[in-house]
Design a protein around this motif. Structure first.
Motif, mmCIF file in Angstrom:
data_model
loop_
_atom_site.group_PDB
_atom_site.id
_atom_site.type_symbol
_atom_site.label_atom_id
_atom_site.label_comp_id
_atom_site.label_asym_id
_atom_site.label_seq_id
_atom_site.Cartn_x
_atom_site.Cartn_y
_atom_site.Cartn_z
ATOM 1 N N PHE A 181 42.675 39.268 39.325
ATOM 2 C CA PHE A 181 41.889 38.039 39.217
ATOM 3 C C PHE A 181 40.733 38.219 38.227
ATOM 4 N N GLY A 182 40.628 37.281 37.303
ATOM 5 C CA GLY A 182 39.531 37.290 36.338
ATOM 6 C C GLY A 182 39.788 38.099 35.098
ATOM 7 N N HIS A 183 40.816 38.924 35.060
ATOM 8 C CA HIS A 183 41.092 39.748 33.886
ATOM 9 C C HIS A 183 41.783 38.901 32.809
ATOM 10 N N GLY A 184 41.403 39.144 31.574
ATOM 11 C CA GLY A 184 41.936 38.380 30.469
ATOM 12 C C GLY A 184 41.226 37.069 30.225
ATOM 13 N N SER A 185 40.108 36.823 30.919
ATOM 14 C CA SER A 185 39.348 35.593 30.733
ATOM 15 C C SER A 185 37.970 35.926 30.166
ATOM 16 N N MET A 186 37.203 34.881 29.886
ATOM 17 C CA MET A 186 35.867 35.070 29.328
ATOM 18 C C MET A 186 34.884 35.618 30.351
ATOM 19 N N GLU A 187 35.187 35.449 31.632
ATOM 20 C CA GLU A 187 34.273 35.875 32.696
ATOM 21 C C GLU A 187 34.648 37.228 33.278
ATOM 22 N N ASP A 239 34.546 41.226 37.329
ATOM 23 C CA ASP A 239 34.979 42.596 37.628
ATOM 24 C C ASP A 239 34.580 43.518 36.480
ATOM 25 N N PRO A 240 33.300 43.901 36.389
ATOM 26 C CA PRO A 240 32.868 44.803 35.309
ATOM 27 C C PRO A 240 33.483 46.189 35.473
ATOM 28 N N PRO A 241 33.568 46.954 34.396
ATOM 29 C CA PRO A 241 34.222 48.275 34.479
ATOM 30 C C PRO A 241 33.513 49.258 35.404
#
Length: 659
Positions: free
Chosen positions: A358-364, A369-371
């Motif tokens: 969830f959220g990966h590949g988007s602008m947010e 989900d920061p590294p």
């Protein structure tokens, strides 16, 4: 210079890198203004050579000698938290801090200075002792002795110190059963002294503020403005949040089943979902209650699963720190729903892949989900720890193997190295589920494994076809009993829900009406369905069709029954074995009223069913004969032993008389 020499002597056995790590760790204490920093400092102490005696002495001194300044009040609670965490492994650290603070407080109590030279020091010491008391590192009785000493000399800086102590730990002392009475008495004494002594406006305001902060009603200023609910909703909340326990789950289920379900279903579902706000240990009990309710109202289980998945997605869309605990409870709730068979493995793996992607590949992506954020890993491990033991084989096991491949790549994509607690949790949970799983050596290795998996799925016809086959196989296993995993899940769910269902099923008020209805049906004449059943039965057993259809409806041994054929009857009442004619069965056709609704069926001796019955009876007869022989032998042995004991006693009395 002397302090540096002491530190060098204490750390004489430590390496240069260990001393440097300890110096860097202690340098973070003045900036420890959050629980996360306090926890990281405590864990860093354990992993940076904290087992040495010198390192513990340095930490004790650093915790005691907190820097003076305006931020002292915000710093003391977190330093006490560090001491409390370290004290679980090294109690001498907290003991050293408490001893130093007690010594300084006793010195300041005897020092009577009219000026406010020691005001900041007094406030620091009493606040520190109050925070340590709330962590159970300082006895409540000793803290109240400190307050009594300040009240005995209630003037000057002691007024500020007493107000600071009551404001810091007064509420805790009043809420603790062992210190409530004495704490209330001391606070009343402080308020009376405020009226007697001529305090300035500043000190009077401090005393009043501390007293009302400690005696505020439970729930704060909004306690009197509680939400008013209808009586039925209050009753439901009382049953689920107050009355529910391991002993009362059957009674609570019966009461909930008596409610008007069309009116109360949504609110019951809402209350069950709110269980995540309480203790995690209550989850199995509440889900056991939901399992019992779902046996009567199936939409409740579907609504529970949907609600949990929606809560997990909503929490991922807004990843606030304040919701971390609730998100953890949501995934544990989903695991319990699977354990109690309120859902299959589909929603569980849907949630697992949602947590990964969830959220990966988007602008947010940097926000959701920061590294350097590892909380999603903790959520995944909590879900696998709750129900992963049932994914050992079958379609669920294959899905778990596939997910772990993606999970390894996700973990390797995070900032390395992983925190020590996260690394240990991964090793424990994944190692328990798949002991032979090899962890990738690098991110490239993990990505290559994912690519190979996706290529193999594409060659097999795509993931959709594989999932369809897995769903069909899982549904087949579920209908067949679920195998070992299904049996384990049923046994784990039978703790409270089965007892509740038995108690609820015992109150079927409509049984008399059913019996009366069956009697009415018998009076009306033969049932067409029953006649059709008899015709089909005659086709299956041609040899016994005539006797079956023409059999009278009288009692088993009445006139016209098969027992009057002249053959020997074994008196069993339900089955008879005849060597020439075959085997007799009495079959109950339908649940009836007072009349006998059974029919007699006679099968030839050469049929498989008759042969099985005769073989079983021969085995039972042989077993009875063997038990009879064993019983006779045991009785004979007991008689011999009694006879020998009687002879020995007789010989003993004869010898005694001669003597």
């Amino acid at each position: 210079g002397d302090k540096a020499e002491d530190d060098g002597k204490e750390d004489g056995g430590a390496s240069g890198s260990g001393r440097a790590a300890m110096d860097a760790l202690l340098a973070q204490l003045p900036n420890c203004i959050s629980t996360d920093l306090a926890d990281s400092i405590a864990l860093g102490f354990f992993f940076s050579g904290g087992s040495g005696k010198g390192a513990r002495k340095r930490l004790t001194r650093a915790l005691y000698e907190v820097p003076r300044g305006a931020g002292l009040g915000a710093l003391v609670p977190y330093l006490a938290r560090v001491a409390a965490i370290v004290a679980q492994v090294f109690p001498d650290v907290a003991a050293g801090v408490v001893a130093s603070l007690e010594e300084e407080f006793a010195f300041l109590l005897t020092k009577k200075d009219a000026a406010s030279v020691t005001l900041e020091t007094r406030v620091r010491v009493v606040r520190y002792l109050g925070e340590l008391c709330k962590f159970r590192l300082y006895p409540a009785s000793a803290l109240m002795n400190c307050l009594k000493g300040l009240l005995d000399e209630f003037s000057g800086p002691n007024v500020d110190a007493a107000a600071a102590l009551v404001e810091c730990a007064g509420r805790f002392l009043r809420r603790s059963p062992e210190s409530r009475v004495r704490a209330e008495n001391l606070m009343e004494v402080m308020m009376r002294l405020k009226g007697v002594r001529h305090l300035d406006n500043r000190q009077a305001a401090l005393v009043e503020g501390a007293f009302y902060a400690a005696t505020a009603p439970k729930g704060g200023v909004n306690a009197a403005r509680r939400k008013r609910r209808p009586p039925l909703q209050e009753y439901i909340r009382h049953l689920i949040f107050v009355e529910l326990s391991e002993q009362s789950i059957a009674d609570v289920l019966k009461r909930l089943l008596r409610l008007p379900w069309a009116e109360c279903e949504r609110y019951v579902l809402k209350c069950i979902l709110k269980v995540v706000r309480g203790r995690t240990s209550n989850l199995p009990l509440v889900i056991s209650l939901a399992y019992g309710l779902a046996q009567y109202y199936e939409p409740l289980g579907v609504g529970l699963v949907d609600g949990v998945l929606e809560n997990i997605r909503a929490a991922l869309e807004a990843p606030y720190l304040s919701s971390y605990q609730r998100r953890l409870a949501d995934v544990r709730l989903l695991a319990e729903l699977y354990n109690y068979m309120l859902c299959n493995s589909g929603p569980v793996f849907e949630a697992l892949h949602l947590l990964l992607a969830f959220g990966h590949g988007s602008m947010e992506e940097q926000h959701t989900d920061p590294p350097n954020d590892y909380f999603r890993i903790r959520l995944i491990l909590a879900l696998l720890e709750g129900c992963g033991q049932y994914f050992g084989s079958g379609p669920a096991g294959a899905r778990l193997d596939r997910f772990l491949t993606f999970f390894q790549a996700y973990c390797m994509a995070k900032v390395q190295p992983l925190p020590m607690d996260v690394h240990c949790d991964i090793h424990d949970v994944v190692g328990a589920l798949r002991p032979k799983l090899k962890w990738p050596s690098s991110l490239e290795d993990a990505i290559s494994r994912v690519s190979e998996l996706l290529a193999a799925e594409a060659a097999a016809g795509g993931r959709d076809a594989i999932e369809a086959a897995e769903d069909e196989e899982e549904e087949r296993q579920r209908k067949a009993g679920g195998g070992r995993a299904g049996a384990s899940r049923r046994s784990s769910a039978s703790g409270g829900a089965e007892a509740a269902q038995e108690a609820a099923d015992s109150e079927q008020d409509s049984e008399d009406e059913y019996m009366r209805g069956e009697e009415d049906k018998q009076q009306d004449g033969p049932d067409p369905e029953e006649e059709e059943f008899l015709r089909e039965l005659a086709q299956l057993a041609p040899a016994a069709a005539a006797s079956t259809v023409a059999a009278p409806a009288g009692p088993p041994n009445g006139p016209g029954s098969a027992a009057d054929d002249g053959d020997a009857d074994d008196g069993s009442g339900g089955e008879g074995v005849q060597e020439t004619a075959g085997v007799k069965f009495r079959m109950l056709l339908k649940r009836g009223g007072k009349e006998d609704r059974s029919r007699e069926l006679q099968l030839p001796a050469d049929t498989a069913m008759a042969a099985a019955v005769m073989a079983r009876r021969e085995a039972e007869a042989a077993e009875r004969e063997q038990m009879k022989l064993l019983t006779l032998a045991a009785n004979k042995q007991l008689q011999q032993e009694d006879a020998e004991a009687a002879n020995a006693s007789k010989r003993f009395h004869v010898a005694g008389g001669r003597g």
